[in-house]
Design an enzyme around this catalytic site. Structure first.
Site, mmCIF file in Angstrom:
data_model
loop_
_atom_site.group_PDB
_atom_site.id
_atom_site.type_symbol
_atom_site.label_atom_id
_atom_site.label_comp_id
_atom_site.label_asym_id
_atom_site.label_seq_id
_atom_site.Cartn_x
_atom_site.Cartn_y
_atom_site.Cartn_z
ATOM 1 C CE1 TYR A 15 8.844 5.145 3.093
ATOM 2 C CE2 TYR A 15 7.244 6.935 3.010
ATOM 3 C CZ TYR A 15 7.738 5.793 3.611
ATOM 4 O OH TYR A 15 7.135 5.299 4.739
ATOM 5 C CG HIS A 40 11.022 -2.009 4.591
ATOM 6 N ND1 HIS A 40 9.659 -1.990 4.480
ATOM 7 C CD2 HIS A 40 11.333 -3.098 5.319
ATOM 8 C CE1 HIS A 40 9.159 -3.024 5.126
ATOM 9 N NE2 HIS A 40 10.151 -3.724 5.646
ATOM 10 C CG HIS A 58 5.268 -2.115 10.175
ATOM 11 N ND1 HIS A 58 6.595 -2.491 10.177
ATOM 12 C CD2 HIS A 58 5.179 -1.074 9.294
ATOM 13 C CE1 HIS A 58 7.274 -1.700 9.343
ATOM 14 N NE2 HIS A 58 6.435 -0.829 8.795
ATOM 15 C CB ALA A 118 1.578 0.277 6.528
ATOM 16 N NE ARG A 162 10.172 6.159 8.565
ATOM 17 C CZ ARG A 162 9.191 5.956 7.681
ATOM 18 N NH1 ARG A 162 9.301 4.961 6.791
ATOM 19 N NH2 ARG A 162 8.131 6.734 7.672
ATOM 20 N NE ARG A 166 3.948 6.699 1.695
ATOM 21 C CZ ARG A 166 4.150 5.463 2.118
ATOM 22 N NH1 ARG A 166 4.585 4.534 1.264
ATOM 23 N NH2 ARG A 166 3.927 5.133 3.364
ATOM 24 N N PRO A 169 0.796 -1.229 0.000
ATOM 25 C CG PRO A 169 -0.078 -1.078 2.151
ATOM 26 C CD PRO A 169 0.557 -2.043 1.195
ATOM 27 C CG ASN A 170 -0.249 4.256 1.309
ATOM 28 O OD1 ASN A 170 -1.245 4.761 0.812
ATOM 29 N ND2 ASN A 170 -0.267 3.686 2.511
ATOM 30 C CD GLU A 206 10.769 -7.041 6.348
ATOM 31 O OE1 GLU A 206 10.827 -8.121 6.976
ATOM 32 O OE2 GLU A 206 10.629 -5.935 6.901
ATOM 33 C CG ASN A 218 8.409 -1.890 0.187
ATOM 34 O OD1 ASN A 218 7.826 -1.912 1.276
ATOM 35 N ND2 ASN A 218 9.025 -0.811 -0.264
HETATM 36 C C1 DQA Z 1 8.169 1.174 3.724
HETATM 37 C C2 DQA Z 1 8.269 1.345 5.236
HETATM 38 C C3 DQA Z 1 6.931 1.121 5.904
HETATM 39 O O1 DQA Z 1 7.046 1.300 7.304
HETATM 40 C C4 DQA Z 1 5.913 2.112 5.375
HETATM 41 O O2 DQA Z 1 4.644 1.865 5.947
HETATM 42 C C5 DQA Z 1 5.839 2.117 3.900
HETATM 43 C C6 DQA Z 1 7.095 2.077 3.137
HETATM 44 C C7 DQA Z 1 9.494 1.524 3.009
HETATM 45 O O3 DQA Z 1 9.660 1.094 1.863
HETATM 46 O O4 DQA Z 1 10.336 2.219 3.574
HETATM 47 O O5 DQA Z 1 4.775 2.223 3.305
HETATM 48 O O6 DQA Z 1 7.860 -0.180 3.438
#
Ligand code: DQA
Length: 147
Positions: free
Chosen positions: A23, A100, A80, A77, A107, A18, A10-11, A98, A74
């Protein structure tokens, strides 16, 4: 099997606009193009997708079995929170990295928990968009060593 699936949660479709201070300014389309170029150089086939929906990501992980040799995830959120994604990875028994963009450990406290890490081969975080080619290289080495 020399194919791997890169899944984005997501996102991550909003990358580029963003929170660029967290990022970076690279878009997901730019990242996909970089991944495709790196994979081609390594003679790897890749799948690349993004979804904002947990169940859609679970479906993609299920469908990857027998098609792809490894996953790069990736999960945004959902990293978590998602026992469902953790269970899906464990169920298909595919190696998973995994990933990120940000260093989640530097963070907020809630980003220090990862359900994905419990079933992952390893974790790459904090290298921005460059983490994607790093993950492809790591999975390529792993697949070569285990094939
Ligand atoms: C993320 C880190 C996550 O905590 C966050 O919710 C994201 C992006 C990253 O790529 O740094 O959406 O996965």
């Amino acid at each position: 099997m020399t194919a791997l699936l890169i899944l984005n949660g997501p996102n991550l479709n909003l990358l580029g606009t963003r929170q660029p201070e967290v990022y970076g300014s690279t878009t997901l389309a730019d990242i996909e193009a970089t991944c495709r170029a790196h994979a081609k150089a390594l003679n790897l086939d890749i799948g690349f997708m993004q979804s904002n929906h947990e169940g859609a990501l679970v479906d993609e992980i299920h469908a990857a079995k027998g098609v792809f040799g490894g996953l790069i995830l990736n999960a945004g959120a959902y990293t978590h929170t998602s026992i469902a994604l953790m269970d899906a990875i464990a169920s298909v028994e595919l190696p998973c990295i995994e990933l990120h963009l940000s260093n989640v450990h530097a963070r907020e406290e809630f980003r220090h928990t990862s359900y994905i890490a419990k079933v992952a081969l390893g974790v790459i975080c904090g290298f921005g968009a460059n983490g994607y080619p790093l993950a492809i290289a790591a999975m390529h080495t792993h697949l070569q060593a285990t094939s």
